[in-house]
Scaffold this motif. Sequence first.
Motif, PDB file in Angstrom:
ATOM      1  N   THR A  82      11.120  61.814  39.578  1.00 47.04           N
ATOM      2  CA  THR A  82      11.311  61.389  40.968  1.00 47.04           C
ATOM      3  C   THR A  82      11.071  62.555  41.912  1.00 47.04           C
ATOM      4  O   THR A  82      11.284  63.715  41.555  1.00 47.04           O
ATOM      5  CB  THR A  82      12.726  60.819  41.186  1.00 47.04           C
ATOM      6  N   CYS A  83      10.621  62.232  43.121  1.00 47.78           N
ATOM      7  CA  CYS A  83      10.587  63.233  44.192  1.00 47.78           C
ATOM      8  C   CYS A  83      11.548  62.824  45.306  1.00 47.78           C
ATOM      9  O   CYS A  83      11.574  63.447  46.368  1.00 47.78           O
ATOM     10  CB  CYS A  83       9.171  63.419  44.730  1.00 47.78           C
ATOM     11  N   THR A  84      12.341  61.766  45.025  1.00 45.89           N
ATOM     12  CA  THR A  84      13.328  61.291  45.998  1.00 45.89           C
ATOM     13  C   THR A  84      14.685  61.135  45.321  1.00 45.89           C
ATOM     14  O   THR A  84      15.220  60.029  45.208  1.00 45.89           O
ATOM     15  CB  THR A  84      12.884  59.944  46.609  1.00 45.89           C
ATOM     16  N   PRO A  85      15.265  62.235  44.831  1.00 49.35           N
ATOM     17  CA  PRO A  85      16.550  62.150  44.132  1.00 49.35           C
ATOM     18  C   PRO A  85      17.677  61.740  45.067  1.00 49.35           C
ATOM     19  O   PRO A  85      17.590  61.921  46.286  1.00 49.35           O
ATOM     20  CB  PRO A  85      16.749  63.579  43.610  1.00 49.35           C
ATOM     21  N   ASP A  86      18.740  61.195  44.496  1.00 52.20           N
ATOM     22  CA  ASP A  86      19.908  60.833  45.306  1.00 52.20           C
ATOM     23  C   ASP A  86      20.540  62.062  45.950  1.00 52.20           C
ATOM     24  O   ASP A  86      21.019  62.008  47.088  1.00 52.20           O
ATOM     25  CB  ASP A  86      20.965  60.148  44.421  1.00 52.20           C
ATOM     26  N   GLN A  87      20.578  63.159  45.194  1.00 53.52           N
ATOM     27  CA  GLN A  87      21.173  64.405  45.667  1.00 53.52           C
ATOM     28  C   GLN A  87      20.248  65.560  45.314  1.00 53.52           C
ATOM     29  O   GLN A  87      19.457  65.461  44.368  1.00 53.52           O
ATOM     30  CB  GLN A  87      22.528  64.647  44.978  1.00 53.52           C
ATOM     31  N   THR A  88      20.363  66.662  46.057  1.00 50.30           N
ATOM     32  CA  THR A  88      19.601  67.847  45.680  1.00 50.30           C
ATOM     33  C   THR A  88      19.992  68.270  44.266  1.00 50.30           C
ATOM     34  O   THR A  88      19.151  68.659  43.463  1.00 50.30           O
ATOM     35  CB  THR A  88      19.858  68.995  46.672  1.00 50.30           C
ATOM     36  N   PHE A  89      21.287  68.218  43.966  1.00 54.24           N
ATOM     37  CA  PHE A  89      21.774  68.357  42.597  1.00 54.24           C
ATOM     38  C   PHE A  89      23.110  67.655  42.525  1.00 54.24           C
ATOM     39  O   PHE A  89      23.758  67.445  43.554  1.00 54.24           O
ATOM     40  CB  PHE A  89      21.877  69.844  42.169  1.00 54.24           C
ATOM     41  N   PRO A  90      23.549  67.193  41.368  1.00 54.95           N
ATOM     42  CA  PRO A  90      22.886  67.300  40.064  1.00 54.95           C
ATOM     43  C   PRO A  90      21.743  66.295  39.928  1.00 54.95           C
ATOM     44  O   PRO A  90      21.502  65.491  40.836  1.00 54.95           O
ATOM     45  CB  PRO A  90      24.024  66.985  39.083  1.00 54.95           C
ATOM     46  N   ALA A  91      21.076  66.349  38.780  1.00 56.39           N
ATOM     47  CA  ALA A  91      19.932  65.486  38.527  1.00 56.39           C
ATOM     48  C   ALA A  91      20.331  64.018  38.603  1.00 56.39           C
ATOM     49  O   ALA A  91      21.391  63.611  38.136  1.00 56.39           O
ATOM     50  CB  ALA A  91      19.345  65.787  37.145  1.00 56.39           C
ATOM     51  N   THR A  92      19.458  63.220  39.183  1.00 54.93           N
ATOM     52  CA  THR A  92      19.687  61.776  39.251  1.00 54.93           C
ATOM     53  C   THR A  92      19.778  61.175  37.859  1.00 54.93           C
ATOM     54  O   THR A  92      20.458  60.168  37.648  1.00 54.93           O
ATOM     55  CB  THR A  92      18.579  61.111  40.080  1.00 54.93           C
ATOM     56  N   ALA A  93      19.130  61.802  36.891  1.00 53.32           N
ATOM     57  CA  ALA A  93      19.203  61.340  35.497  1.00 53.32           C
ATOM     58  C   ALA A  93      20.635  61.302  34.996  1.00 53.32           C
ATOM     59  O   ALA A  93      20.999  60.447  34.170  1.00 53.32           O
ATOM     60  CB  ALA A  93      18.359  62.237  34.589  1.00 53.32           C
ATOM     61  N   THR A  94      21.479  62.212  35.488  1.00 59.24           N
ATOM     62  CA  THR A  94      22.879  62.221  35.035  1.00 59.24           C
ATOM     63  C   THR A  94      23.655  61.039  35.605  1.00 59.24           C
ATOM     64  O   THR A  94      24.603  60.554  34.985  1.00 59.24           O
ATOM     65  CB  THR A  94      23.577  63.540  35.419  1.00 59.24           C
ATOM     66  N   LEU A  95      23.262  60.556  36.775  1.00 59.33           N
ATOM     67  CA  LEU A  95      23.878  59.355  37.336  1.00 59.33           C
ATOM     68  C   LEU A  95      23.513  58.137  36.491  1.00 59.33           C
ATOM     69  O   LEU A  95      24.343  57.256  36.256  1.00 59.33           O
ATOM     70  CB  LEU A  95      23.430  59.149  38.788  1.00 59.33           C
ATOM     71  N   VAL A  96      22.263  58.100  36.054  1.00 53.19           N
ATOM     72  CA  VAL A  96      21.818  57.016  35.170  1.00 53.19           C
ATOM     73  C   VAL A  96      22.573  57.087  33.853  1.00 53.19           C
ATOM     74  O   VAL A  96      23.047  56.068  33.328  1.00 53.19           O
ATOM     75  CB  VAL A  96      20.292  57.107  34.929  1.00 53.19           C
ATOM     76  N   GLN A  97      22.689  58.277  33.310  1.00 55.18           N
ATOM     77  CA  GLN A  97      23.383  58.479  32.031  1.00 55.18           C
ATOM     78  C   GLN A  97      24.806  57.956  32.082  1.00 55.18           C
ATOM     79  O   GLN A  97      25.266  57.218  31.189  1.00 55.18           O
ATOM     80  CB  GLN A  97      23.380  59.971  31.677  1.00 55.18           C
ATOM     81  N   THR A  98      25.527  58.298  33.143  1.00 57.77           N
ATOM     82  CA  THR A  98      26.910  57.852  33.285  1.00 57.77           C
ATOM     83  C   THR A  98      26.998  56.337  33.428  1.00 57.77           C
ATOM     84  O   THR A  98      27.859  55.688  32.826  1.00 57.77           O
ATOM     85  CB  THR A  98      27.562  58.539  34.497  1.00 57.77           C
ATOM     86  N   ALA A  99      26.095  55.754  34.215  1.00 61.64           N
ATOM     87  CA  ALA A  99      26.102  54.301  34.422  1.00 61.64           C
ATOM     88  C   ALA A  99      25.832  53.548  33.124  1.00 61.64           C
ATOM     89  O   ALA A  99      26.385  52.465  32.900  1.00 61.64           O
ATOM     90  CB  ALA A  99      25.066  53.923  35.469  1.00 61.64           C
ATOM     91  N   LEU A 100      25.007  54.141  32.260  1.00 58.60           N
ATOM     92  CA  LEU A 100      24.670  53.493  30.991  1.00 58.60           C
ATOM     93  C   LEU A 100      25.710  53.746  29.910  1.00 58.60           C
ATOM     94  O   LEU A 100      25.740  53.051  28.894  1.00 58.60           O
ATOM     95  CB  LEU A 100      23.300  53.982  30.497  1.00 58.60           C
ATOM     96  N   GLY A 101      26.536  54.781  30.101  1.00 57.15           N
ATOM     97  CA  GLY A 101      27.556  55.099  29.114  1.00 57.15           C
ATOM     98  C   GLY A 101      27.033  55.824  27.903  1.00 57.15           C
ATOM     99  O   GLY A 101      27.535  55.641  26.790  1.00 57.15           O
ATOM    100  N   CYS A 102      26.028  56.676  28.112  1.00 60.05           N
ATOM    101  CA  CYS A 102      25.490  57.456  26.980  1.00 60.05           C
ATOM    102  C   CYS A 102      25.622  58.952  27.253  1.00 60.05           C
ATOM    103  O   CYS A 102      24.717  59.737  26.970  1.00 60.05           O
ATOM    104  CB  CYS A 102      24.042  57.075  26.688  1.00 60.05           C
ATOM    105  N   ASN A 103      26.745  59.356  27.824  1.00 57.82           N
ATOM    106  CA  ASN A 103      26.985  60.769  28.138  1.00 57.82           C
ATOM    107  C   ASN A 103      27.019  61.625  26.875  1.00 57.82           C
ATOM    108  O   ASN A 103      27.394  61.158  25.802  1.00 57.82           O
ATOM    109  CB  ASN A 103      28.313  60.913  28.882  1.00 57.82           C
ATOM    110  N   GLY A 104      26.642  62.885  27.055  1.00 54.87           N
ATOM    111  CA  GLY A 104      26.687  63.827  25.945  1.00 54.87           C
ATOM    112  C   GLY A 104      25.327  64.209  25.420  1.00 54.87           C
ATOM    113  O   GLY A 104      25.176  65.246  24.763  1.00 54.87           O
ATOM    114  N   GLY A 105      24.321  63.399  25.698  1.00 56.05           N
ATOM    115  CA  GLY A 105      22.965  63.740  25.283  1.00 56.05           C
ATOM    116  C   GLY A 105      22.291  64.608  26.337  1.00 56.05           C
ATOM    117  O   GLY A 105      22.944  65.254  27.163  1.00 56.05           O
ATOM    118  N   ILE A 106      20.967  64.600  26.350  1.00 51.93           N
ATOM    119  CA  ILE A 106      20.180  65.396  27.295  1.00 51.93           C
ATOM    120  C   ILE A 106      19.788  64.504  28.466  1.00 51.93           C
ATOM    121  O   ILE A 106      19.355  63.361  28.264  1.00 51.93           O
ATOM    122  CB  ILE A 106      18.907  65.945  26.612  1.00 51.93           C
ATOM    123  N   ALA A 107      19.927  65.001  29.691  1.00 53.94           N
ATOM    124  CA  ALA A 107      19.529  64.236  30.875  1.00 53.94           C
ATOM    125  C   ALA A 107      19.076  65.193  31.968  1.00 53.94           C
ATOM    126  O   ALA A 107      19.822  66.097  32.342  1.00 53.94           O
ATOM    127  CB  ALA A 107      20.673  63.360  31.376  1.00 53.94           C
TER     128      ALA A 107
END
Length: 323
Positions: A82-107
Motif C-alpha cells: 500500500t501507499c495509503t496506510p492507515d497510520q505512518t506506523f505501525p504497518a497496516t499489515a499488523t491491523l489486518v493480522q489482529t483482525a484475523l486473529g493470527c498474531n505472532g507470525g510475520i506482518a
Amino acid sequence: MTRRSVLIGTGSALPARIVTNDEMARMVDTSNEWIVERTGITQRHIAGEGETTSTLAIAAARAAIESAGIEPASIDLIVLATCTPDQTFPATATLVQTALGCNGGIAFDVGAVCSGFLYGLGVADSMLRSGMARRALVIGAETMSRLLDWDDRTTCVLFGDGAGAVVLEARESDDPAAPGVLATRLHADGAHNGLLHTDGGASSTGTVGKLRMKGKEVFKHAVTNLADVLREVLEVAEIPAAELDWVVPHQANKRILDGTAKKLGLPIEKVIITVDRHANTSAASVPLALDVAMRDGRIKPGDLVMLEAMGGGFTWGASLLRI
C-alpha cells in the motif's frame, strides 16, 4: 523436490460508493466521453466514512482465506502492499493480522505504489521457498482517493479505492508442471521520481501530500517497461508468450493494456480488464482483477497466468504463475 508457492485462494473488496464519469463531470471540467476515450474508465469506487485501507484489506483477506478453505490462524506471513496506510506506523499489515486473529507470525507493509502487489508477491514467494513461513497472505489495498487533488481533472478521474488478496502455500513437488509461482522479476528506476509522485511526506512536509503525474511520459515508460519485463519473465521460465493463458495487468489505462499486448503479440482477449469499473486502484488492481477472473471462471486450474504492473518510482515487475 522443488518447493513452490502455490496460489490456493483469492479475495477482493470494494467500497460501497460508486462514482460514475457523469458524477465526476459535475465536480471537475471533464466528460464521460473524454474519460472513456483516454482511459477506458466508466466508474470507480470511492471509500466513505469508516472505510479505510485496513478495513478493505481485512475484507479482501477474509474472502481469500474463505476461498482457500483454511483457518486464519494458519497464516504465518502477511505482506500488505500500500501507499495509503492507515497510520505512518505501525504497518497496516499488523491491523489486518489482529483482525484475523493470527498474531505472532510475520506482518509488514511494502511500498512500491502500483507495483506493490508484485513486490509483495516476490517477497512472500522467497520467504515461503526458504522455509521462513508456510502460508502467506499477500494483499494490495489502497484508498487512493485520499491522495487526490480533486481540482486536478487530469488525475482525479483516474483512480479508485479497493483491495485484493491472495493466499499462498508452500508445497513440494517433483512435477515440473505443478502449480506455483514459476518466475518473478522486479525493477526500479528512481531517476523518474518526478513523473509520478506525491508532493508531501512525513519527513519532508509533515503531510501526506497530493498525487502528481505527468501522464504522457508515464504512458511511454509503462508500455516499454511492461513489455520488457514480461519478456524477461518468460525467458527465465523458458515459456513462449503463445503458451500464456491469461495476462492480469495493473489496471491503469486501457490504452496501456492495448499497447503492451500489441508489443508482445498477444490477443487482447487474453488480457483481464477491470479498469473500466474499478479505475486505477494502485497496488490493489492486480489482485482485484485476478480475483474477478478466478471467480467468474475464466482462469482455471492449470492455466499459465502472467501478472504485471508499473508504478511511481518508477517501479515495475511481473510474475508468472501456474494456477
